[in-house]
Design a protein around this motif. Structure first.
Motif, short mmCIF file in Angstrom:
data_model
loop_
_atom_site.label_atom_id
_atom_site.label_comp_id
_atom_site.label_asym_id
_atom_site.label_seq_id
_atom_site.Cartn_x
_atom_site.Cartn_y
_atom_site.Cartn_z
N GLU A 8 125.85 18.14 26.84
CA GLU A 8 124.60 18.69 26.41
C GLU A 8 124.50 20.11 25.93
O GLU A 8 124.01 20.14 24.97
CB GLU A 8 123.74 18.88 27.96
CG GLU A 8 123.32 17.46 28.62
CD GLU A 8 122.88 17.68 29.87
OE1 GLU A 8 122.09 16.70 30.31
OE2 GLU A 8 123.16 18.67 30.52
N MET A 31 116.35 12.75 16.39
CA MET A 31 116.83 11.52 16.94
C MET A 31 116.52 10.20 16.46
O MET A 31 117.42 9.13 16.90
CB MET A 31 115.82 11.82 18.42
CG MET A 31 116.36 12.58 19.44
SD MET A 31 115.05 13.01 20.87
CE MET A 31 115.60 11.26 21.62
N GLY A 36 122.33 4.62 20.60
CA GLY A 36 121.88 4.60 21.96
C GLY A 36 122.50 5.80 22.92
O GLY A 36 121.78 6.42 23.38
N ASP A 37 123.94 5.97 22.72
CA ASP A 37 124.33 7.02 23.69
C ASP A 37 124.05 8.25 23.52
O ASP A 37 123.63 9.25 24.40
CB ASP A 37 125.90 6.80 23.95
CG ASP A 37 126.47 5.56 24.73
OD1 ASP A 37 125.65 5.14 25.38
OD2 ASP A 37 127.61 5.32 24.57
N TRP A 39 121.29 9.23 21.37
CA TRP A 39 120.02 9.23 21.93
C TRP A 39 119.49 9.53 23.35
O TRP A 39 118.72 10.55 23.76
CB TRP A 39 119.15 7.87 21.36
CG TRP A 39 117.66 7.99 21.48
CD1 TRP A 39 116.89 8.40 20.28
CD2 TRP A 39 116.65 7.94 22.40
NE1 TRP A 39 115.55 8.42 20.48
CE2 TRP A 39 115.40 8.08 21.75
CE3 TRP A 39 116.79 7.35 23.77
CZ2 TRP A 39 114.40 7.80 22.74
CZ3 TRP A 39 115.73 7.18 24.47
CH2 TRP A 39 114.46 7.41 23.82
N THR A 40 120.08 8.86 24.00
CA THR A 40 120.18 9.13 25.61
C THR A 40 120.58 10.49 26.07
O THR A 40 119.72 11.17 26.76
CB THR A 40 120.81 7.97 26.55
OG1 THR A 40 120.52 6.70 26.16
CG2 THR A 40 120.77 8.12 28.08
N LEU A 41 121.58 10.89 25.45
CA LEU A 41 121.91 12.33 25.73
C LEU A 41 121.09 13.30 25.09
O LEU A 41 120.54 14.15 25.96
CB LEU A 41 123.34 12.56 24.98
CG LEU A 41 123.99 14.14 25.15
CD1 LEU A 41 124.15 14.54 26.33
CD2 LEU A 41 125.18 14.27 24.07
N GLN A 43 117.77 12.79 24.81
CA GLN A 43 116.68 12.65 25.82
C GLN A 43 116.81 13.37 27.17
O GLN A 43 115.90 14.22 27.46
CB GLN A 43 116.37 11.20 26.22
CG GLN A 43 115.48 10.40 25.31
CD GLN A 43 114.17 11.16 25.14
OE1 GLN A 43 113.64 11.77 24.39
NE2 GLN A 43 113.28 10.91 25.99
N GLN A 44 118.03 13.39 27.59
CA GLN A 44 118.24 14.14 28.93
C GLN A 44 118.18 15.57 28.51
O GLN A 44 117.85 16.48 29.41
CB GLN A 44 119.24 13.65 29.80
CG GLN A 44 120.75 13.74 29.09
CD GLN A 44 121.83 13.17 29.83
OE1 GLN A 44 121.81 11.92 30.19
NE2 GLN A 44 122.95 13.97 29.99
N SER A 47 114.58 16.69 28.24
CA SER A 47 113.92 16.83 29.34
C SER A 47 114.35 18.39 30.03
O SER A 47 113.49 18.90 30.61
CB SER A 47 114.65 15.82 30.15
OG SER A 47 113.87 15.85 31.57
#
Length: 69
Positions: A8, A31, A36-37, A39-41, A43-44, A47
């Motif tokens: 992060e 983004m 996939g991976d 994009w998920t990173l 997103q978190q 957040s």
């Protein structure tokens, strides 16, 4: 203070800007081109950035890390 993983922090360093809102904007804009991976990173990471205050962001230092060390 918000805790970020090495991945992060590296993402934040790649898109770091003058303030929290601009950094959020740069990550968000990137983004659609992420897989996939990643994009998920993103997103978190977003957040966590959104839950921080501007002053917390300003006082936190972000460093690129080599997780292989």
């Amino acid at each position: 203070m918000m805790h970020f993983t090495g991945e992060e922090e590296n993402l934040i360093c790649m898109y770091h800007n003058a303030d929290r809102r601009r950094t959020i904007g740069k990550i968000t804009a990137a983004m659609p081109g992420m897989d996939g991976d990643m994009w998920t990173l993103a997103q978190q990471t977003l957040s966590k950035l959104k839950r921080m205050t501007d002053s917390d962001y300003d006082s936190q230092k972000f460093y690129f890390t080599d997780e292989n060390e």
